[in-house]
Design a protein around this motif. Structure first.
Motif, PDB file in Angstrom:
ATOM      1  N   MET A  44       0.834  -1.209   0.000  1.00  0.00           N
ATOM      2  CA  MET A  44       0.000   0.000   0.000  1.00  0.00           C
ATOM      3  C   MET A  44       0.867   1.257   0.000  1.00  0.00           C
ATOM      4  O   MET A  44       0.587   2.228  -0.720  1.00  0.00           O
ATOM      5  CB  MET A  44      -0.921  -0.010   1.221  1.00  0.00           C
ATOM      6  CG  MET A  44      -2.044  -1.023   1.149  1.00  0.00           C
ATOM      7  SD  MET A  44      -3.072  -0.963   2.641  1.00  0.00           S
ATOM      8  CE  MET A  44      -3.623   0.734   2.593  1.00  0.00           C
ATOM      9  N   LYS A  45       1.904   1.242   0.813  1.00  0.00           N
ATOM     10  CA  LYS A  45       2.788   2.407   0.887  1.00  0.00           C
ATOM     11  C   LYS A  45       3.478   2.654  -0.447  1.00  0.00           C
ATOM     12  O   LYS A  45       3.576   3.794  -0.917  1.00  0.00           O
ATOM     13  CB  LYS A  45       3.831   2.196   1.992  1.00  0.00           C
ATOM     14  CG  LYS A  45       4.678   3.424   2.274  1.00  0.00           C
ATOM     15  CD  LYS A  45       5.582   3.181   3.476  1.00  0.00           C
ATOM     16  CE  LYS A  45       6.398   4.431   3.788  1.00  0.00           C
ATOM     17  NZ  LYS A  45       7.290   4.215   4.958  1.00  0.00           N
ATOM     18  N   ALA A  46       3.943   1.563  -1.085  1.00  0.00           N
ATOM     19  CA  ALA A  46       4.600   1.709  -2.386  1.00  0.00           C
ATOM     20  C   ALA A  46       3.624   2.229  -3.430  1.00  0.00           C
ATOM     21  O   ALA A  46       3.980   3.079  -4.265  1.00  0.00           O
ATOM     22  CB  ALA A  46       5.181   0.365  -2.819  1.00  0.00           C
ATOM     23  N   LEU A  47       2.370   1.761  -3.399  1.00  0.00           N
ATOM     24  CA  LEU A  47       1.366   2.208  -4.361  1.00  0.00           C
ATOM     25  C   LEU A  47       1.035   3.679  -4.166  1.00  0.00           C
ATOM     26  O   LEU A  47       0.910   4.433  -5.142  1.00  0.00           O
ATOM     27  CB  LEU A  47       0.098   1.353  -4.210  1.00  0.00           C
ATOM     28  CG  LEU A  47      -1.057   1.674  -5.163  1.00  0.00           C
ATOM     29  CD1 LEU A  47      -0.631   1.442  -6.603  1.00  0.00           C
ATOM     30  CD2 LEU A  47      -2.284   0.832  -4.823  1.00  0.00           C
ATOM     31  N   MET A  48       0.886   4.104  -2.907  1.00  0.00           N
ATOM     32  CA  MET A  48       0.594   5.510  -2.627  1.00  0.00           C
ATOM     33  C   MET A  48       1.735   6.414  -3.094  1.00  0.00           C
ATOM     34  O   MET A  48       1.511   7.494  -3.645  1.00  0.00           O
ATOM     35  CB  MET A  48       0.339   5.703  -1.130  1.00  0.00           C
ATOM     36  CG  MET A  48      -0.958   5.096  -0.636  1.00  0.00           C
ATOM     37  SD  MET A  48      -1.202   5.372   1.144  1.00  0.00           S
ATOM     38  CE  MET A  48      -2.801   4.612   1.376  1.00  0.00           C
ATOM     39  N   GLU A  49       2.961   5.962  -2.848  1.00  0.00           N
ATOM     40  CA  GLU A  49       4.113   6.756  -3.273  1.00  0.00           C
ATOM     41  C   GLU A  49       4.215   6.798  -4.794  1.00  0.00           C
ATOM     42  O   GLU A  49       4.583   7.818  -5.378  1.00  0.00           O
ATOM     43  CB  GLU A  49       5.398   6.181  -2.671  1.00  0.00           C
ATOM     44  CG  GLU A  49       5.495   6.365  -1.167  1.00  0.00           C
ATOM     45  CD  GLU A  49       6.700   5.674  -0.559  1.00  0.00           C
ATOM     46  OE1 GLU A  49       7.355   4.882  -1.284  1.00  0.00           O
ATOM     47  OE2 GLU A  49       6.990   5.907   0.640  1.00  0.00           O
ATOM     48  N   LYS A  50       3.861   5.684  -5.453  1.00  0.00           N
ATOM     49  CA  LYS A  50       3.907   5.633  -6.916  1.00  0.00           C
ATOM     50  C   LYS A  50       2.898   6.593  -7.524  1.00  0.00           C
ATOM     51  O   LYS A  50       3.149   7.188  -8.586  1.00  0.00           O
ATOM     52  CB  LYS A  50       3.636   4.200  -7.383  1.00  0.00           C
ATOM     53  CG  LYS A  50       3.785   4.004  -8.879  1.00  0.00           C
ATOM     54  CD  LYS A  50       3.562   2.541  -9.258  1.00  0.00           C
ATOM     55  CE  LYS A  50       3.708   2.352 -10.761  1.00  0.00           C
ATOM     56  NZ  LYS A  50       3.490   0.926 -11.143  1.00  0.00           N
ATOM     57  N   ARG A  51       1.763   6.764  -6.876  1.00  0.00           N
ATOM     58  CA  ARG A  51       0.722   7.665  -7.377  1.00  0.00           C
ATOM     59  C   ARG A  51       0.908   9.101  -6.889  1.00  0.00           C
ATOM     60  O   ARG A  51       0.028   9.940  -7.051  1.00  0.00           O
ATOM     61  CB  ARG A  51      -0.654   7.149  -6.959  1.00  0.00           C
ATOM     62  CG  ARG A  51      -0.983   5.788  -7.571  1.00  0.00           C
ATOM     63  CD  ARG A  51      -2.433   5.466  -7.499  1.00  0.00           C
ATOM     64  NE  ARG A  51      -2.744   4.227  -8.210  1.00  0.00           N
ATOM     65  CZ  ARG A  51      -3.972   3.773  -8.387  1.00  0.00           C
ATOM     66  NH1 ARG A  51      -5.006   4.439  -7.898  1.00  0.00           N
ATOM     67  NH2 ARG A  51      -4.186   2.647  -9.052  1.00  0.00           N
ATOM     68  N   ASN A  52       2.057   9.354  -6.264  1.00  0.00           N
ATOM     69  CA  ASN A  52       2.428  10.708  -5.819  1.00  0.00           C
ATOM     70  C   ASN A  52       1.399  11.315  -4.870  1.00  0.00           C
ATOM     71  O   ASN A  52       1.083  12.507  -4.953  1.00  0.00           O
ATOM     72  CB  ASN A  52       2.619  11.637  -7.031  1.00  0.00           C
ATOM     73  CG  ASN A  52       3.787  11.219  -7.894  1.00  0.00           C
ATOM     74  OD1 ASN A  52       4.814  10.781  -7.383  1.00  0.00           O
ATOM     75  ND2 ASN A  52       3.637  11.330  -9.198  1.00  0.00           N
ATOM     76  N   LEU A  53       0.864  10.483  -3.967  1.00  0.00           N
ATOM     77  CA  LEU A  53      -0.032  11.013  -2.941  1.00  0.00           C
ATOM     78  C   LEU A  53       0.774  11.797  -1.913  1.00  0.00           C
ATOM     79  O   LEU A  53       1.985  11.638  -1.782  1.00  0.00           O
ATOM     80  CB  LEU A  53      -0.784   9.878  -2.259  1.00  0.00           C
ATOM     81  CG  LEU A  53      -1.761   9.084  -3.151  1.00  0.00           C
ATOM     82  CD1 LEU A  53      -2.426   7.993  -2.330  1.00  0.00           C
ATOM     83  CD2 LEU A  53      -2.817   9.996  -3.760  1.00  0.00           C
ATOM     84  N   ASP A  54       0.092  12.657  -1.184  1.00  0.00           N
ATOM     85  CA  ASP A  54       0.744  13.477  -0.170  1.00  0.00           C
ATOM     86  C   ASP A  54       1.483  12.578   0.826  1.00  0.00           C
ATOM     87  O   ASP A  54       0.862  11.694   1.433  1.00  0.00           O
ATOM     88  CB  ASP A  54      -0.320  14.306   0.560  1.00  0.00           C
ATOM     89  CG  ASP A  54       0.287  15.312   1.509  1.00  0.00           C
ATOM     90  OD1 ASP A  54       1.496  15.215   1.778  1.00  0.00           O
ATOM     91  OD2 ASP A  54      -0.449  16.202   1.978  1.00  0.00           O
TER      92      ASP A  54
END
Length: 272
Positions: A44-54
């Motif tokens: 989940m963390k990698a996906l959020m970072e990949k999508r450039n979330l805050d």
């Protein structure tokens, strides 16, 4: 008597085997559950970072989801073992009351973390000063915030203290003003000092032209005429410009023959 004891043992052994088997399976489920939660949280963390979330929302959300999944896993395992949920909830409620009284600070930190997420006084990457510490925000978790200081130390600050104390965010606005003061001798030409300072400013492209740099005599001191200089820069360029101005104004004053006074003491020795 022996027959009753033998009958009891014959009934107890199958039950012990059954519960032992259930306990082993429960431990295996608990182990695999924690392993899967760890993998899931990492994904989940990698996906959020990949999508450039805050990054602020990412770290806080991951922390909350991690704790929630582990609590649900433990409840499921307890239910599988056969402990009645009504009894478990009653025990959990009593334990929560006792733990809540003992961990008031932890609950305050949780509430502080929620407040930081809602009102967003700072985000990951901001340079802040709070609770006597200053540094770059690296991570905002559910209970604590992590800062990295200028000398590369990691400081952990409870969220409860941050949410209830004064804080300075140096990165919130895109521009900052650099305030400097340079002293010259009473015998030196003020206009010549202005020109020397302007020459130094002109050589530094990071110094903004709007708002326009400001210079004025701020004080007629005991030993010097103090000139205040106010210039605007991007927030990330503050310290580079601050150190540049102090160094190169001194060098330019030396070139132009402008003195920078400093306290001196004359000692007279009188011999009889």
């Amino acid at each position: 008597m022996k027959e009753k004891l033998g009958s009891a043992l014959s009934d107890l052994i199958p039950q012990a085997l059954t519960y032992g088997k259930m306990l082993i399976i429960a431990l295996i489920i608990l182990f695999l559950g924690f392993w899967l939660i760890k993998k899931l949280i990492r994904g989940m963390k990698a996906l959020m970072e990949k999508r450039n979330l805050d990054p602020t929302l990412t770290s806080f959300s991951v922390s909350v989801i991690n704790i929630a999944l582990k609590v649900l896993l433990i409840i499921s395992v307890v239910s599988y073992i056969g402990i009645p949920m009504t009894s478990f909830v009653a025990i959990l409620g009593a334990a929560s009351l006792a733990v809540g009284m003992a961990l008031q600070g932890t609950l305050q930190n949780f509430a502080g973390g929620v407040m930081l997420l809602l009102f967003r006084p700072f985000k990951v990457g901001d340079f802040i000063e709070v609770s006597g510490y200053s540094g770059v925000v690296k991570e905002i978790q559910i209970f604590n915030t992590f800062l990295t200081t200028g000398d590369n130390k990691v400081v952990l600050i409870p969220n409860g203290g941050i949410s209830t104390s004064s804080m300075t965010n140096y990165s919130r606005l895109p521009e900052r003003r650099v305030d400097l003061t340079f002293g010259i001798g009473y015998g030196d030409d003020i206009d010549k000092a202005y020109e020397a300072i302007r020459a130094v400013i002109a050589r530094k492209p990071e110094i903004l032209t709007t708002p326009e740099p400001f210079m004025a005599v701020s004080n007629l001191g005991d030993n010097s005429v103090d000139i205040v200089v106010r210039i605007w820069v991007k927030s990330e360029d503050y310290w580079a410009v601050f150190f540049y101005m102090n160094e190169f104004v001194k060098k330019e004053f030396d070139k132009q023959g402008i003195s920078i006074p400093f306290p001196q003491r004359d000692v007279h020795i009188i011999k009889d």
